[in-house]
Design an enzyme around this catalytic site. Structure first.
Site, short mmCIF file in Angstrom:
data_model
loop_
_atom_site.label_atom_id
_atom_site.label_comp_id
_atom_site.label_asym_id
_atom_site.label_seq_id
_atom_site.Cartn_x
_atom_site.Cartn_y
_atom_site.Cartn_z
N GLU A 1 0.83 -1.21 0.00
CA GLU A 1 0.00 0.00 0.00
C GLU A 1 0.86 1.26 0.00
O GLU A 1 0.57 2.24 -0.70
CB GLU A 1 -0.95 0.02 1.21
CG GLU A 1 -1.91 1.20 1.14
CD GLU A 1 -2.77 1.35 2.39
OE1 GLU A 1 -3.09 2.50 2.73
OE2 GLU A 1 -3.13 0.32 3.02
N CYS B 1 -8.56 3.53 7.81
CA CYS B 1 -9.92 3.20 7.38
C CYS B 1 -10.80 2.77 8.55
O CYS B 1 -10.32 2.38 9.62
CB CYS B 1 -9.88 2.13 6.29
SG CYS B 1 -9.66 0.45 6.89
#
Length: 316
Positions: free
Chosen positions: A131, A200
């Site tokens: 990521e 998140c």
């Protein structure tokens, strides 16, 4: 022989998040639409059980795009990819489907927007994580500086301290990240943060659930993969929240029963890329060893769902 009693605190939310669910669905729908083999650049999600299951259905996992033939579809993993990867696929006229989690894509868009406003980016993340590589790869080399710890903030060399912004990896420890952000804001008062925090909802929710069960448990097990960032953070959060024994297990056969001798309570959770079938496998293993009473500890309810890309919703 009577089995010793055990209270098993089952943390919720746990396991699959909407981004992981969508990514797996993308591979399955691609196989249905185009048949096998379908190529996947990097593990679609960080879980061996999931990857092996998709491999058995005809998915071929590779690390780089140059390992894929031009005439078969390729899928980019949920973690996101540098901009150069879809550009290369388009140049080769490949069919490609981007399974990047929409919440990771949001970070990519933020980074791009800040760069267009003339700001240099600082990314809080883990070096080498897919990521982080994907997000840093949205901008030219040198435009995104990586910091992993509070100590890194003190030594980072920026172009102009008045023109800075930061983004974060979506799967970090909420508490650790707060400390790094505080250090950045102390050193660079003009730094611009995300409109809405980058970590998140699923990472945050799973960490909050662990904080609720860890203090009252003799031990805590996180079902997840060693290369899963959010799973490893759950182990750290549990230890920090007061649990004396917190461990990551991939499957029931990884449980260290000798280390658990004498416990009367255990908490179980799972990282965002671990399927519920593996959680049930672990619970079944405890049922074989103990007289188990399961208590669900739910700290949030998740009802997020992400649509799959339009190319997979259209008939071939």
């Amino acid at each position: 022989m009577t089995k010793p009693p055990l209270t098993l605190y089952l943390a919720a939310p746990r396991g699959f998040c909407a981004g992981v669910d969508r990514a797996i669905k993308i591979v399955e729908m691609a196989l249905q639409k185009w048949g096998a083999p379908v190529y996947v650049r990097h593990e679609i999600v960080h879980n061996k059980f999931v990857v092996d299951g998709l491999r058995a259905k005809g998915a071929v996992f590779v690390e780089e795009l140059d390992e894929c033939p031009n005439d078969r579809p390729v899928i980019f993993s949920a973690h996101g990819v540098p901009k150069s990867v879809p550009a290369s696929a388009a140049q080769r006229e490949m069919i490609y489907v981007d399974a990047t989690c929409p919440l990771v894509s949001k970070v990519h868009v933020e980074a791009q927007r800040h760069a267009e406003a003339g700001l240099q980016m600082i990314m809080i993340g883990h070096k080498g994580h897919p990521e982080t590589i994907g997000t840093m790869g949205q901008l030219p080399d040198g435009e995104v500086l990586l910091v992993e710890t509070v100590d890194d903030v003190a030594s980072v060399q920026v172009r102009n301290p008045e023109k800075l912004a930061f983004v974060t990896q979506t799967t970090l420890s909420v508490d650790d990240t707060k400390d790094i952000i505080a250090a950045l804001e102390a050193r660079f008062p003009a730094i611009v943060g995300p409109h809405k925090e980058d970590i998140c909802y699923a990472t945050t929710n799973r960490q909050e659930a662990v904080k609720a069960v860890a203090p009252k448990s003799d031990a805590l097990l996180v079902v997840g993969a060693p290369n899963s960032s959010n799973s490893r953070r759950l182990v750290e959060v549990a230890a920090r929240a007061g649990c004396n024994y917190a461990q990551l297990v991939q499957r029931a056969h990884d449980i260290d029963w000798r280390a658990l001798e004498g416990i009367s309570s255990i908490a179980i959770t799972a990282g965002a890329s671990a399927p519920e079938v593996l959680v049930n496998e672990v619970i079944d293993a405890f049922n074989n060893h103990y007289d188990v009473t399961v208590e669900l500890v739910e700290t949030a309810v998740e009802n997020v769902e992400f649509k799959v890309p339009r190319v997979l919703r259209q008939t071939a």
